[in-house]
Design a protein around this motif. Structure first.
Motif, PDB file in Angstrom:
ATOM      1  N   ILE A 136     -42.889 -18.118  31.737  1.00 29.97           N
ATOM      2  CA  ILE A 136     -41.415 -18.869  31.692  1.00 29.97           C
ATOM      3  C   ILE A 136     -40.591 -17.952  30.575  1.00 29.97           C
ATOM      4  O   ILE A 136     -39.495 -17.434  30.517  1.00 29.97           O
ATOM      5  N   LEU A 137     -41.086 -18.178  29.187  1.00 31.53           N
ATOM      6  CA  LEU A 137     -40.631 -17.707  28.191  1.00 31.53           C
ATOM      7  C   LEU A 137     -40.373 -16.308  28.180  1.00 31.53           C
ATOM      8  O   LEU A 137     -39.401 -15.501  27.557  1.00 31.53           O
ATOM      9  N   ASP A 138     -41.372 -15.611  28.719  1.00 30.53           N
ATOM     10  CA  ASP A 138     -41.239 -13.956  28.802  1.00 30.53           C
ATOM     11  C   ASP A 138     -40.213 -13.489  29.801  1.00 30.53           C
ATOM     12  O   ASP A 138     -39.707 -12.437  29.380  1.00 30.53           O
ATOM     13  N   THR A 139     -39.859 -14.238  30.551  1.00 34.56           N
ATOM     14  CA  THR A 139     -38.888 -13.832  31.686  1.00 34.56           C
ATOM     15  C   THR A 139     -37.258 -14.599  31.377  1.00 34.56           C
ATOM     16  O   THR A 139     -36.359 -14.036  32.066  1.00 34.56           O
ATOM     17  N   ALA A 140     -37.336 -15.457  30.733  1.00 37.39           N
ATOM     18  CA  ALA A 140     -36.082 -16.512  30.508  1.00 37.39           C
ATOM     19  C   ALA A 140     -34.973 -15.401  29.610  1.00 37.39           C
ATOM     20  O   ALA A 140     -35.304 -14.834  28.799  1.00 37.39           O
ATOM     21  N   SER A 141     -34.006 -15.587  30.276  1.00 35.54           N
ATOM     22  CA  SER A 141     -32.584 -15.005  29.513  1.00 35.54           C
ATOM     23  C   SER A 141     -31.888 -15.972  28.499  1.00 35.54           C
ATOM     24  O   SER A 141     -31.178 -15.306  27.714  1.00 35.54           O
ATOM     25  N   GLY A 142     -32.152 -17.218  28.678  1.00 30.63           N
ATOM     26  CA  GLY A 142     -31.421 -18.225  27.788  1.00 30.63           C
ATOM     27  C   GLY A 142     -32.318 -18.746  26.719  1.00 30.63           C
ATOM     28  O   GLY A 142     -33.387 -18.346  26.697  1.00 30.63           O
ATOM     29  N   GLN A 143     -31.605 -19.526  25.842  1.00 28.58           N
ATOM     30  CA  GLN A 143     -32.350 -20.124  24.732  1.00 28.58           C
ATOM     31  C   GLN A 143     -33.203 -21.183  25.134  1.00 28.58           C
ATOM     32  O   GLN A 143     -32.716 -22.120  26.066  1.00 28.58           O
ATOM     33  N   ILE A 144     -34.682 -21.305  24.866  1.00 26.04           N
ATOM     34  CA  ILE A 144     -35.701 -22.138  25.330  1.00 26.04           C
ATOM     35  C   ILE A 144     -36.308 -22.500  24.213  1.00 26.04           C
ATOM     36  O   ILE A 144     -36.846 -21.617  23.295  1.00 26.04           O
ATOM     37  N   ILE A 145     -36.342 -24.074  24.111  1.00 22.88           N
ATOM     38  CA  ILE A 145     -37.263 -24.511  23.139  1.00 22.88           C
ATOM     39  C   ILE A 145     -38.597 -25.125  23.585  1.00 22.88           C
ATOM     40  O   ILE A 145     -38.359 -25.743  24.682  1.00 22.88           O
TER      41      ILE A 145
END
Length: 235
Positions: A46-55
């Motif tokens: 998910i982190l590799d493809t996300a465009s928004g901020q993810i914590i």
């Protein structure tokens, strides 16, 4: 009350099942997310493809201290929670036939994660909530007395706790402009639900996202069936 669209959506139990589907779909939208789980390595795709901020935050929701510390530790200064999805759950097949021999630690884990953690996370999140925030408590068919069949007593009791908390905590939260609802996700094909379950977690996740997008139409303290969107009686 205005919509909260730029604040964080918090998803517990984000590393598998319904929580992972919600995280995947919301990340694809570019929403700011705080994803909570025990083993966050599973969130790498998910982190590799996300465009928004993810914590990403590791926490064991069977440990009260983890719950108390999670939001001050994970969220940036000044951040707000627009939506808290209390999704984390745990289950033990051995409880059906050998619950009297169920180890104490597993009894505590089932009761905490499925029940008390919903209340504790609500309290912990409260300083970060604002007018228009939404809390979604993911329940289970087994929270309702009409589905009790003399099996899984710890799981049923914990989910019933979450159901009662949802109904009875909602009025006080609503007076602050915060909505709390419960969602019955149905029987899903996950590691908890098994391969024979009829409902697709991706479809359930999409249905919950549609509910969230119409939060101002949701009745505080109500329980909704995810796929149909119909309110169900909490008995």
């Amino acid at each position: 009350m205005g919509e909260v669209i730029n604040d964080f959506t918090v998803i517990t139990g984000a590393t598998r099942g319904l929580g992972h589907e919600l995280a995947t779909q919301m990340a694809a939208e570019g929403l700011p997310l705080c994803l909570i789980g025990r083993s966050t390595a599973r969130l790498a795709p998910i982190l590799d493809t996300a465009s928004g901020q993810i914590i990403v935050a590791e926490a064991d929701l069977a440990r009260p201290q983890d719950i108390l510390e999670i939001f001050p530790r994970a969220l940036p200064k000044g951040a707000r929670i627009g939506c808290l999805i209390n999704n984390a759950g745990c289950f033990s097949e051995t409880e059906e036939t050998t619950f009297l021999q169920l180890h104490h630690d597993l009894q505590v884990e089932i009761s905490m994660v499925n029940g008390f953690a919903v209340a504790a996370l609500t309290h912990a999140a409260h300083p970060f909530l604002t007018t228009g925030s939404l809390i979604v408590n993911v329940l289970s068919d087994m929270a309702f007395p009409r589905h009790w069949e003399g099996t899984y007593p710890h799981y049923c009791a914990a989910k019933a706790y979450a159901l009662a908390f949802t109904v009875n905590a909602a009025p006080a939260l609503h007076r602050e402009g915060i909505r709390m609802i419960g969602v019955d996700p149905g029987w899903m094909r996950t590691d908890m639900g098994g391969p024979d379950a009829p409902d697709d977690p991706a479809e359930v996740a999409s249905a919950i996202r549609r509910m969230i997008s119409k939060r101002m139409e949701l009745t505080p303290g109500s329980i909704y069936h995810a796929l149909s969107g119909v309110k169900t009686a909490p008995i």
